[in-house]
Design a protein around this motif. Structure first.
Motif, mmCIF file in Angstrom:
data_model
loop_
_atom_site.group_PDB
_atom_site.id
_atom_site.type_symbol
_atom_site.label_atom_id
_atom_site.label_comp_id
_atom_site.label_asym_id
_atom_site.label_seq_id
_atom_site.Cartn_x
_atom_site.Cartn_y
_atom_site.Cartn_z
ATOM 1 N N GLY A 55 -4.918 -10.174 -4.087
ATOM 2 C CA GLY A 55 -4.477 -11.455 -3.656
ATOM 3 C C GLY A 55 -5.108 -12.805 -3.600
ATOM 4 N N THR A 56 -5.584 -12.930 -5.059
ATOM 5 C CA THR A 56 -6.357 -14.107 -5.421
ATOM 6 C C THR A 56 -5.413 -15.079 -6.017
ATOM 7 N N GLY A 57 -4.041 -14.903 -6.318
ATOM 8 C CA GLY A 57 -3.013 -15.582 -6.865
ATOM 9 C C GLY A 57 -2.179 -16.266 -5.734
ATOM 10 N N SER A 58 -1.015 -16.510 -6.175
ATOM 11 C CA SER A 58 -0.164 -17.233 -5.242
ATOM 12 C C SER A 58 0.743 -16.317 -4.390
ATOM 13 N N ASP A 59 1.245 -16.856 -3.263
ATOM 14 C CA ASP A 59 2.359 -15.753 -2.494
ATOM 15 C C ASP A 59 3.082 -15.308 -3.328
ATOM 16 N N ASP A 60 3.984 -15.974 -4.366
ATOM 17 C CA ASP A 60 4.716 -15.269 -5.249
ATOM 18 C C ASP A 60 4.137 -14.401 -6.153
ATOM 19 N N ASP A 61 2.976 -14.347 -6.464
ATOM 20 C CA ASP A 61 2.388 -13.365 -7.341
ATOM 21 C C ASP A 61 2.143 -11.988 -6.572
ATOM 22 N N LEU A 62 1.924 -12.233 -5.325
ATOM 23 C CA LEU A 62 1.544 -11.192 -4.397
ATOM 24 C C LEU A 62 3.011 -10.618 -3.944
ATOM 25 N N ARG A 63 4.083 -11.172 -3.616
ATOM 26 C CA ARG A 63 5.301 -10.723 -3.530
ATOM 27 C C ARG A 63 5.734 -9.825 -4.666
ATOM 28 N N VAL A 64 5.414 -10.109 -5.781
ATOM 29 C CA VAL A 64 6.024 -9.352 -7.049
ATOM 30 C C VAL A 64 5.015 -8.033 -7.003
ATOM 31 N N GLN A 65 4.037 -8.025 -6.770
ATOM 32 C CA GLN A 65 3.152 -6.703 -6.738
ATOM 33 C C GLN A 65 3.842 -5.708 -5.653
ATOM 34 N N VAL A 66 4.069 -6.381 -4.426
ATOM 35 C CA VAL A 66 4.619 -5.697 -3.360
ATOM 36 C C VAL A 66 5.946 -5.012 -3.824
ATOM 37 N N ASP A 67 6.696 -5.721 -4.347
ATOM 38 C CA ASP A 67 8.094 -5.163 -4.904
ATOM 39 C C ASP A 67 7.820 -3.946 -5.867
ATOM 40 N N ALA A 68 6.880 -4.128 -6.794
ATOM 41 C CA ALA A 68 6.652 -3.008 -7.538
ATOM 42 C C ALA A 68 6.059 -1.879 -6.889
ATOM 43 N N LEU A 69 5.325 -1.915 -5.858
ATOM 44 C CA LEU A 69 4.980 -1.173 -4.732
ATOM 45 C C LEU A 69 6.105 -0.500 -4.314
ATOM 46 N N TRP A 70 6.977 -1.058 -3.999
ATOM 47 C CA TRP A 70 8.174 -0.521 -2.987
ATOM 48 C C TRP A 70 8.971 0.251 -3.965
ATOM 49 N N GLU A 71 9.203 -0.052 -5.158
ATOM 50 C CA GLU A 71 9.910 0.856 -6.050
ATOM 51 C C GLU A 71 9.046 2.148 -6.276
ATOM 52 N N ARG A 72 7.959 2.015 -6.239
ATOM 53 C CA ARG A 72 7.100 3.321 -6.592
ATOM 54 C C ARG A 72 7.327 4.086 -5.336
ATOM 55 N N LEU A 73 7.138 3.506 -4.270
ATOM 56 C CA LEU A 73 7.301 4.341 -2.759
ATOM 57 C C LEU A 73 8.668 5.042 -2.947
ATOM 58 N N ALA A 74 9.830 4.218 -3.429
ATOM 59 C CA ALA A 74 11.239 4.910 -3.371
ATOM 60 C C ALA A 74 11.301 5.883 -4.227
ATOM 61 N N VAL A 75 10.397 5.831 -5.385
ATOM 62 C CA VAL A 75 10.516 7.074 -6.441
ATOM 63 C C VAL A 75 9.823 8.144 -5.830
ATOM 64 N N GLU A 76 8.689 8.000 -5.118
ATOM 65 C CA GLU A 76 7.968 9.188 -4.525
ATOM 66 C C GLU A 76 9.192 9.856 -3.466
ATOM 67 N N ARG A 77 9.823 9.114 -2.752
ATOM 68 C CA ARG A 77 10.544 9.506 -1.617
ATOM 69 C C ARG A 77 11.750 10.216 -2.121
ATOM 70 N N ALA A 78 12.342 9.893 -3.422
ATOM 71 C CA ALA A 78 13.176 10.605 -3.737
ATOM 72 C C ALA A 78 12.895 11.897 -4.551
ATOM 73 N N ASP A 79 11.570 12.040 -4.981
ATOM 74 C CA ASP A 79 11.050 13.162 -5.466
ATOM 75 C C ASP A 79 10.691 14.146 -4.432
ATOM 76 N N GLU A 80 10.322 13.720 -3.427
ATOM 77 C CA GLU A 80 10.049 14.491 -1.927
ATOM 78 C C GLU A 80 11.272 15.053 -1.703
ATOM 79 N N LEU A 81 12.399 14.132 -1.570
ATOM 80 C CA LEU A 81 13.595 14.717 -1.074
ATOM 81 C C LEU A 81 14.364 16.018 -1.732
ATOM 82 N N ALA A 82 14.185 15.611 -3.282
ATOM 83 C CA ALA A 82 14.741 16.728 -4.187
ATOM 84 C C ALA A 82 13.797 17.961 -4.128
ATOM 85 N N ALA A 83 12.508 17.731 -3.977
ATOM 86 C CA ALA A 83 11.478 19.021 -3.944
ATOM 87 C C ALA A 83 12.121 19.725 -2.536
#
Length: 209
Positions: free
Chosen positions: A178-206
């Motif tokens: 959280g030390t950078g700009s709001d845009d920097d933080l939003r980029v990190q959140v987007d990456a986290l969301w993609e990771r969560l989506a992958v994990e959800r897909a893996d769980e559903l597949a299992a």
């Protein structure tokens, strides 16, 4: 349903992260909003606060004078503990109700619990993932003074009243910078969301036969 605990020190950028998660499709349950609901005019929570701290914490219209209450509880840890004992159980109940409602609508929902005092209230083990927005205490004090117009002593008291940076990092599964700009933080959140989506897909597949 994925339950995410989101926390961070005051002025670290947690609200920016929460807004972005909501934009991406998460159900965000904001504990600050629930805390205000807990002591709304006419509520049992407000009655309990007035009984504990006196009528001086009431505004002229009968609502809670948050400034007056803050001047009491941020200067006295014991007073803050008494307030927490009133408000936190109500907030937890309201949060559980919102979470259950989200699961009823969508069993695969990502529910983000935005909890400033997640560490202080011992809730780290309640979530699948704990996300901490991290920024050093000194930077957060500067932000409170510069961006929110807070007196430095008051800003330092607010920061000191919360968990330390190290205590939050100790429970984190994911750390967002959280030390950078709001845009920097939003980029990190987007990456986290993609990771969560992958994990959800893996769980559903299992779970598929």
């Amino acid at each position: 349903m994925q339950r995410i605990g989101l926390t961070g020190g005051i002025a670290a950028g947690k609200s920016v992260a929460a807004r972005r998660l909501a934009e991406l499709g998460a159900v965000v349950i904001d504990s600050d909003v629930l805390a205000r609901e807990a002591v709304a005019p006419g509520s049992a929570g407000l009655d309990a606060v007035v009984e504990e701290f006196g009528s001086s914490v009431l505004a002229a219209d009968g609502s809670l004078d948050r400034g007056a209450l803050a001047s009491i509880v941020f200067a006295d840890p014991r007073a803050r503990a008494r307030l927490d004992a009133i408000v936190h159980p109500i907030v937890r109940r309201l949060s559980a109700e919102r979470s259950a409602a989200a699961a009823t609508v969508d069993h695969g929902a990502v529910v983000v619990h935005d909890i400033p005092l997640l560490v202080e209230t011992g809730q780290a083990d309640d979530f699948h993932v704990v996300v901490v927005v991290d920024a050093p205490a000194l930077l957060r004090v500067e932000r409170l003074v510069r961006l929110r117009g807070m007196d430095r002593a008051a800003a330092e008291a607010r920061v000191a009243a919360q968990a330390t940076d190290a205590e939050r990092l100790a429970v984190a599964d994911v750390v967002l910078d959280g030390t950078g700009s709001d845009d920097d933080l939003r980029v990190q959140v987007d990456a986290l969301w993609e990771r969560l989506a992958v994990e959800r897909a893996d769980e559903l597949a299992a779970e598929s036969p």
